[in-house]
Write an enzyme that holds these catalytic residues in place. Sequence first.
Site, PDB file in Angstrom:
ATOM      1  N   HIS A 310     -27.698 -33.019  90.973  1.00  0.00           N
ATOM      2  CA  HIS A 310     -29.061 -33.444  90.484  1.00  0.00           C
ATOM      3  C   HIS A 310     -29.315 -34.787  90.814  1.00  0.00           C
ATOM      4  O   HIS A 310     -28.365 -35.688  91.270  1.00  0.00           O
ATOM      5  CB  HIS A 310     -28.865 -33.576  88.758  1.00  0.00           C
ATOM      6  CG  HIS A 310     -30.147 -33.595  88.122  1.00  0.00           C
ATOM      7  ND1 HIS A 310     -30.856 -34.884  88.049  1.00  0.00           N
ATOM      8  CD2 HIS A 310     -31.134 -32.944  87.471  1.00  0.00           C
ATOM      9  CE1 HIS A 310     -31.851 -34.582  87.184  1.00  0.00           C
ATOM     10  NE2 HIS A 310     -32.070 -33.561  87.198  1.00  0.00           N
ATOM     11  N   ASP A 368     -30.448 -25.833  85.183  1.00  0.00           N
ATOM     12  CA  ASP A 368     -31.153 -24.613  85.649  1.00  0.00           C
ATOM     13  C   ASP A 368     -30.251 -23.231  85.969  1.00  0.00           C
ATOM     14  O   ASP A 368     -30.323 -22.543  86.115  1.00  0.00           O
ATOM     15  CB  ASP A 368     -31.881 -24.941  86.957  1.00  0.00           C
ATOM     16  CG  ASP A 368     -33.191 -25.803  86.852  1.00  0.00           C
ATOM     17  OD1 ASP A 368     -33.933 -25.629  86.062  1.00  0.00           O
ATOM     18  OD2 ASP A 368     -33.065 -26.899  87.637  1.00  0.00           O
TER      19      ASP A 368
END
Length: 433
Positions: A310, A368
């Site tokens: 991320h 996700d």
Amino acid sequence: MKKTDIKATITFSDGSPSVELPVYKGTVGPDAIDIRSLYNTNQKLCFDPGFMATASCESTITYIDGERGELMYRGYPIEQLAVKSDFMEVCHLLLRGELPNTVEKDAFIKELRQYSMVHEQMQFFFRGFRRDAHPMAVLVATVGALSAFYHDSRDVSDEEHRESSALRIVATMPTLVSMAYKYSIGQPFVYPRHELSYSANFLRMMFSTPMEDYKINDVLVRALDRIMILHADHEQNASTSTVRIAGSSGANPFACIAAGIASLWGPLHGGANEATLAMLQEIGTVDKVPEFIQHVKNRTGGVRLMGFGHRVYKNYDPRATLMRETCHEVLNELGLKDHPLFKVALEIEKYALDDDYFVARKLYPNVDYYSGIVQSALGIPTAMFTGLFAMARTVGWISQWKEMISDPEHRIARPRQLYTGAARRDVKPIGDR
């Protein structure tokens, strides 16, 4: 924002005079150097592509500590909100600053319900699209078109208008998202029901038909509610910054949210869970995971590990843990605890967390990674994943927009650039070129 006694002094080796800049301290997190006077005093700009080291605004809504893997809405840890609150409480928190008590929650839900239907003429917008139009294209258009119907809430200088437009946008998003899906499969639109919760209403509008009403399953409704909480806001990401930039010009809130949806549509932002699910489907079975991991580490065959890493988190994304638990709950409820893709996902995570290659690169699962499996199990088609994300993030977008509009220091966004094109040239007559 608190101005500190600390000053940042910038010196230049080219003979330019040094400049002293004020430093501000937030509640938590890094201090911020106020560089606004740098250009006026020294004719120099800061170069920060992607704005990764730039605080574009002051905000009281969401805080992320990427190193520690923490996410808080208004000071409340996401782990507590996802377990102890529902999405309506989180909406109230983001929009109005505090978690509601029972009376406040009931009043808030009642306010939202009066806005949940869309104008009947909105149906004509849908009929203008091809049946195979991407749902995000439909959402960008229809959310932006709301401003053509609701003139009573477009004056951004009026606090009551801002509040009613915020409630309308949050309330109508499930209706519009479900309409986009129904239109794509050729089924009639389903209207919202006031006796149902926000998440239950959405599932019913998605999956009921004139022949058979959707049976509400509390476990699945709660799972969707948790997905919504986890995606409700995430500080100054690409889509939220887009909403703020659009809003800085005084654009109406419907246009601003449509701009945010357009930004979210990008595969590097809202499309990540779709890409992760596609990766798991391609791997297929647990026995193929070791080979896949080797391809990732050796960078062979264009293989990429999706759903890991991320831009902000350099630790385990706190939302990923909650999403994995939600995945367990949904699959168990549906009798799918041996779901092959979930097994593949767990095996990849096990490898990655124990492998120095991934640990050294701080590659941990993000939100996700498991969300595609959960949504697929709920019956949400892959093409609708980003639409569901937009529905969840709308309350964060509109909360950020309201905060920006209310800030007396807000200005129209106008980033500068480092120009590297041609220097001044004179135009020659066309025959001499």
